[in-house]
Design a protein around this motif. Structure first.
Motif, PDB file in Angstrom:
ATOM      1  N   SER A 182     -24.221  73.382  15.619  1.00 42.38           N
ATOM      2  CA  SER A 182     -25.058  72.259  16.050  1.00 42.38           C
ATOM      3  C   SER A 182     -25.367  71.321  14.896  1.00 42.38           C
ATOM      4  N   GLN A 183     -24.939  71.687  13.688  1.00 44.87           N
ATOM      5  CA  GLN A 183     -25.089  70.820  12.519  1.00 44.87           C
ATOM      6  C   GLN A 183     -23.905  71.016  11.585  1.00 44.87           C
ATOM      7  N   ILE A 184     -23.575  69.955  10.879  1.00 49.80           N
ATOM      8  CA  ILE A 184     -22.556  70.003   9.824  1.00 49.80           C
ATOM      9  C   ILE A 184     -23.219  69.597   8.520  1.00 49.80           C
ATOM     10  N   PHE A 185     -23.106  70.459   7.507  1.00 55.15           N
ATOM     11  CA  PHE A 185     -23.495  70.106   6.146  1.00 55.15           C
ATOM     12  C   PHE A 185     -22.205  69.785   5.396  1.00 55.15           C
ATOM     13  N   GLU A 186     -22.054  68.546   4.960  1.00 59.41           N
ATOM     14  CA  GLU A 186     -20.850  68.171   4.205  1.00 59.41           C
ATOM     15  C   GLU A 186     -21.204  67.915   2.749  1.00 59.41           C
ATOM     16  N   ILE A 187     -20.439  68.544   1.862  1.00 53.60           N
ATOM     17  CA  ILE A 187     -20.572  68.258   0.436  1.00 53.60           C
ATOM     18  C   ILE A 187     -19.605  67.133   0.094  1.00 53.60           C
ATOM     19  N   ASP A 188     -20.171  66.017  -0.351  1.00 56.69           N
ATOM     20  CA  ASP A 188     -19.378  64.829  -0.666  1.00 56.69           C
ATOM     21  C   ASP A 188     -20.071  64.097  -1.805  1.00 56.69           C
ATOM     22  N   GLU A 189     -19.303  63.677  -2.793  1.00 58.15           N
ATOM     23  CA  GLU A 189     -19.847  62.982  -3.966  1.00 58.15           C
ATOM     24  C   GLU A 189     -20.936  63.817  -4.644  1.00 58.15           C
ATOM     25  N   GLN A 190     -20.694  65.115  -4.726  1.00 60.98           N
ATOM     26  CA  GLN A 190     -21.548  66.091  -5.413  1.00 60.98           C
ATOM     27  C   GLN A 190     -22.943  66.233  -4.813  1.00 60.98           C
ATOM     28  N   THR A 191     -23.108  65.867  -3.563  1.00 64.79           N
ATOM     29  CA  THR A 191     -24.377  66.130  -2.896  1.00 64.79           C
ATOM     30  C   THR A 191     -24.101  66.535  -1.463  1.00 64.79           C
ATOM     31  N   LEU A 192     -25.174  66.886  -0.742  1.00 70.43           N
ATOM     32  CA  LEU A 192     -25.018  67.419   0.597  1.00 70.43           C
ATOM     33  C   LEU A 192     -25.566  66.434   1.621  1.00 70.43           C
ATOM     34  N   HIS A 193     -24.750  66.156   2.640  1.00 68.63           N
ATOM     35  CA  HIS A 193     -25.117  65.237   3.714  1.00 68.63           C
ATOM     36  C   HIS A 193     -25.227  66.026   5.019  1.00 68.63           C
ATOM     37  N   VAL A 194     -26.257  65.770   5.804  1.00 72.36           N
ATOM     38  CA  VAL A 194     -26.513  66.482   7.044  1.00 72.36           C
ATOM     39  C   VAL A 194     -26.111  65.624   8.237  1.00 72.36           C
ATOM     40  N   PHE A 195     -25.277  66.189   9.107  1.00 73.37           N
ATOM     41  CA  PHE A 195     -24.859  65.526  10.342  1.00 73.37           C
ATOM     42  C   PHE A 195     -25.214  66.440  11.512  1.00 73.37           C
ATOM     43  N   HIS A 196     -25.714  65.869  12.585  1.00 76.03           N
ATOM     44  CA  HIS A 196     -26.137  66.648  13.740  1.00 76.03           C
ATOM     45  C   HIS A 196     -25.034  66.668  14.805  1.00 76.03           C
ATOM     46  N   GLY A 197     -24.819  67.865  15.380  1.00 75.71           N
ATOM     47  CA  GLY A 197     -23.777  68.013  16.384  1.00 75.71           C
ATOM     48  C   GLY A 197     -22.641  68.879  15.874  1.00 75.71           C
ATOM     49  N   ASN A 198     -21.545  68.933  16.639  1.00 75.22           N
ATOM     50  CA  ASN A 198     -20.389  69.736  16.240  1.00 75.22           C
ATOM     51  C   ASN A 198     -19.409  68.894  15.413  1.00 75.22           C
ATOM     52  N   TYR A 199     -18.187  69.419  15.245  1.00 75.07           N
ATOM     53  CA  TYR A 199     -17.239  68.723  14.368  1.00 75.07           C
ATOM     54  C   TYR A 199     -16.849  67.353  14.914  1.00 75.07           C
ATOM     55  N   THR A 200     -16.633  67.242  16.220  1.00 70.55           N
ATOM     56  CA  THR A 200     -16.282  65.950  16.810  1.00 70.55           C
ATOM     57  C   THR A 200     -17.411  64.945  16.612  1.00 70.55           C
ATOM     58  N   ASP A 201     -18.655  65.393  16.777  1.00 67.60           N
ATOM     59  CA  ASP A 201     -19.813  64.523  16.531  1.00 67.60           C
ATOM     60  C   ASP A 201     -19.848  64.084  15.072  1.00 67.60           C
ATOM     61  N   TYR A 202     -19.579  65.031  14.175  1.00 73.40           N
ATOM     62  CA  TYR A 202     -19.548  64.716  12.736  1.00 73.40           C
ATOM     63  C   TYR A 202     -18.524  63.641  12.425  1.00 73.40           C
ATOM     64  N   GLN A 203     -17.325  63.753  13.003  1.00 75.99           N
ATOM     65  CA  GLN A 203     -16.284  62.759  12.744  1.00 75.99           C
ATOM     66  C   GLN A 203     -16.756  61.351  13.098  1.00 75.99           C
ATOM     67  N   ARG A 204     -17.382  61.231  14.250  1.00 74.64           N
ATOM     68  CA  ARG A 204     -17.875  59.919  14.694  1.00 74.64           C
ATOM     69  C   ARG A 204     -18.995  59.411  13.772  1.00 74.64           C
ATOM     70  N   GLN A 205     -19.919  60.295  13.439  1.00 71.50           N
ATOM     71  CA  GLN A 205     -21.028  59.896  12.578  1.00 71.50           C
ATOM     72  C   GLN A 205     -20.557  59.559  11.169  1.00 71.50           C
ATOM     73  N   LYS A 206     -19.607  60.334  10.656  1.00 71.05           N
ATOM     74  CA  LYS A 206     -19.107  60.074   9.295  1.00 71.05           C
ATOM     75  C   LYS A 206     -18.386  58.735   9.238  1.00 71.05           C
ATOM     76  N   LYS A 207     -17.626  58.428  10.275  1.00 70.21           N
ATOM     77  CA  LYS A 207     -16.946  57.136  10.325  1.00 70.21           C
ATOM     78  C   LYS A 207     -17.953  55.997  10.286  1.00 70.21           C
ATOM     79  N   GLY A 208     -19.035  56.127  11.068  1.00 67.09           N
ATOM     80  CA  GLY A 208     -20.079  55.109  11.055  1.00 67.09           C
ATOM     81  C   GLY A 208     -20.779  55.013   9.708  1.00 67.09           C
ATOM     82  N   TRP A 209     -20.993  56.189   9.081  1.00 65.90           N
ATOM     83  CA  TRP A 209     -21.637  56.235   7.766  1.00 65.90           C
ATOM     84  C   TRP A 209     -20.780  55.518   6.722  1.00 65.90           C
ATOM     85  N   VAL A 210     -19.488  55.770   6.751  1.00 69.25           N
ATOM     86  CA  VAL A 210     -18.573  55.127   5.791  1.00 69.25           C
ATOM     87  C   VAL A 210     -18.532  53.615   6.014  1.00 69.25           C
ATOM     88  N   GLU A 211     -18.451  53.196   7.275  1.00 64.78           N
ATOM     89  CA  GLU A 211     -18.421  51.760   7.580  1.00 64.78           C
ATOM     90  C   GLU A 211     -19.705  51.074   7.099  1.00 64.78           C
TER      91      GLU A 211
END
Length: 475
Positions: A182-211
């Motif tokens: 129900s959550q994804i913790f991603e380590i990126d740029e030497q810190t931890l980012h929290v995304f809510h949902g499963n992997y598919t949800d994470y992909q969508r949220q990460k894309k929005g975060w990058v944009e």
């Protein structure tokens, strides 16, 4: 409850993570993802107290932690029955241990069998028994699905879903993550980012975060350019006092509006060097397997195996742990002899074999020595070659035994790209690999012009690679 606040984590002079903050409570199921070597396992070891944090707070309240490491071993010559007897003590009665065995699907086993002879998936289940008898309320799992077959992964999905407490696990099986967390913790740029949902949800949220990040960076650079132009224009004012005030005002704005909260351009982690060369024409016989049988004494591993691979066909071979998949590949690649039957490659077929776990590698030599031995690369060429696969220069001096399993797998794939092959035989190629490396391999295999014989339990990977034939080994 597990709470981290402003953690800095490192080993020696290597800083893995900074400013890490998160909270886990109740029955939250969380996946920890990130590129190989970014500090995921180090974070788990910090939570259990094996590695101290450099600074910050880590609070673990009211929890009994069970930790499944990525790599573990049992004592030599220990049998299944002896392990069960060790787990039965005054606190854990036999019926309690048997209940856990049943929950994990460990019912029909031979107590006299040595644990060393079990499949990797079966060993992992017995390690879980060892952990669960202590009745943990919080689980930390380091790549638990690596050696499970598809049935085992489906079972483990239910185990994770039904476990009453929180779970924090390192995992790269994307289908598994879609079905469990129900959550994804991603380590990126030497810190931890929290995304809510499963992997598919994470992909969508990460894309929005990058944009959003890139949009903010472009706006920042436009503002920087305007303010630097203001400073330049202010420097041309003839009146000294007016020039000084104007330049000070512009510099103050530059510091306040840009420099104090300056953002860098987002650099996406990617593997650029996995390009597989080689092709063959449609219909060409690549491999023929006829009436193959393999026995060890009275034990029949498999019998009556018949199939062909032609042209650029992709054949996916799957089956339960212990069904003989790796044994079949070892016979095809002439590392084992069959009891009966015949294996024949087509004429002028150039094949390569990616072996599961890389245990066959010469562990005592350095990466530089290995690249010279396998690819004829001098030191300078070796570094240039490795950089395409996201290895830093320091890795050249490392012995292979000190690389992580994922790093050894990535190194083996790098070697595959050095020659043209018309046929690839891949035994669990994604074990231990991070998601980004998997995606690079998927792309390479989709565009590969030769044939592929693939053993894999990674459903997401198999679907993205694309297969023409499916073969199940065993019943």
């Amino acid at each position: 409850m597990l709470k981290a606040k402003d953690l800095h984590i490192g080993i020696g002079e290597v800083l893995f993570l900074r400013d890490v903050s998160f909270t886990m409570s109740e029955s939250t199921k969380v996946a920890l993802i990130g590129p190989n070597g970014c500090g995921k396992t180090t974070l788990l070891k910090t939570i259990i107290g094996e590695i101290p944090s450099l600074s910050g707070q880590l609070i673990l309240e009211g929890e009994t932690v069970g930790y499944l490491p990525q790599r573990f071993s049992f004592p030599d010559h220990l049998t299944v029955g002896e392990l069960i007897n060790l787990l039965v003590n005054q606190e854990n009665q036999l019926w309690q241990v048997e209940k856990i065995l049943s929950q994990l699907g460990l019912i029909d086993f031979d107590p006299s069998q040595q644990i060393a002879s079990l499949s990797e998936g079966q060993k992992m289940k017995f390690k879980l028994v060892e952990i669960l008898v202590n009745e943990p309320t919080f689980l930390l799992l380091d790549e638990p699905t690596n050696h499970l077959d598809i049935e085992g992964i489906l079972w483990f999905e239910k185990f994770v879903q039904n476990f009453p407490g929180p779970i924090l696990m390192i995992a790269h099986d994307r289908s598994f993550l879609d079905n469990t967390v129900s959550q994804i913790f991603e380590i990126d740029e030497q810190t931890l980012h929290v995304f809510h949902g499963n992997y598919t949800d994470y992909q969508r949220q990460k894309k929005g975060w990058v944009e959003k990040r890139n949009k903010e960076y472009r706006a920042q650079e436009q503002k920087r350019k305007r303010l630097e132009e203001m400073i330049k224009n202010a420097s041309k004012i003839k009146d000294g006092k007016s020039r000084g005030r104007a330049m000070k005002a512009a510099r103050t704005r530059l510091k306040r509006e840009v420099l104090q909260s300056e953002k860098s351009a987002y650099q996406e982690y990617e593997i650029k060097g996995i390009n597989l060369h080689g092709s063959t024409h449609t219909g060409k016989l690549m491999l023929s397997v006829e009436s193959l049988c393999k026995k060890y004494g009275n034990n029949t591993v498999f019998r009556n195996i018949d199939f062909q691979i032609r042209g650029n066909e992709h054949l996916w071979l799957f089956g339960k742990n212990g069904a003989g998949k790796s044994t079949l590949l070892d016979i095809i690649t002439q590392r084992l002899k069959p009891t009966t039957g015949k294996v024949r490659f087509g004429e002028n077929v150039s094949w390569a074999y990616f072996r599961q776990n890389q245990w066959h590698l010469p562990m005592e030599i350095t990466v530089a020595e290995y690249l010279e031995q396998e690819a004829g690369l001098c030191l300078h060429a070796a570094y240039k070659f490795l950089s395409r696969f996201n290895f830093k220069k320091a890795y050249l001096k490392k012995a292979l035994k000190y690389l992580s399993p994922g790093e050894r797998a990535r190194l083996s794939f790098a070697i595959l790209t050095r020659a043209d092959h018309t046929f690839l035989i891949l035994d669990e190629p994604t074990n231990h690999l991070d998601i980004w490396t998997k995606e690079a391999i998927e792309q390479a295999l989709r565009s590969f012009g030769g044939a592929v014989l693939l053993v894999s339990h990674d459903r997401y990977f198999v679907e993205n690679v694309g297969v023409d034939k499916v073969m199940k080994l065993g019943v």
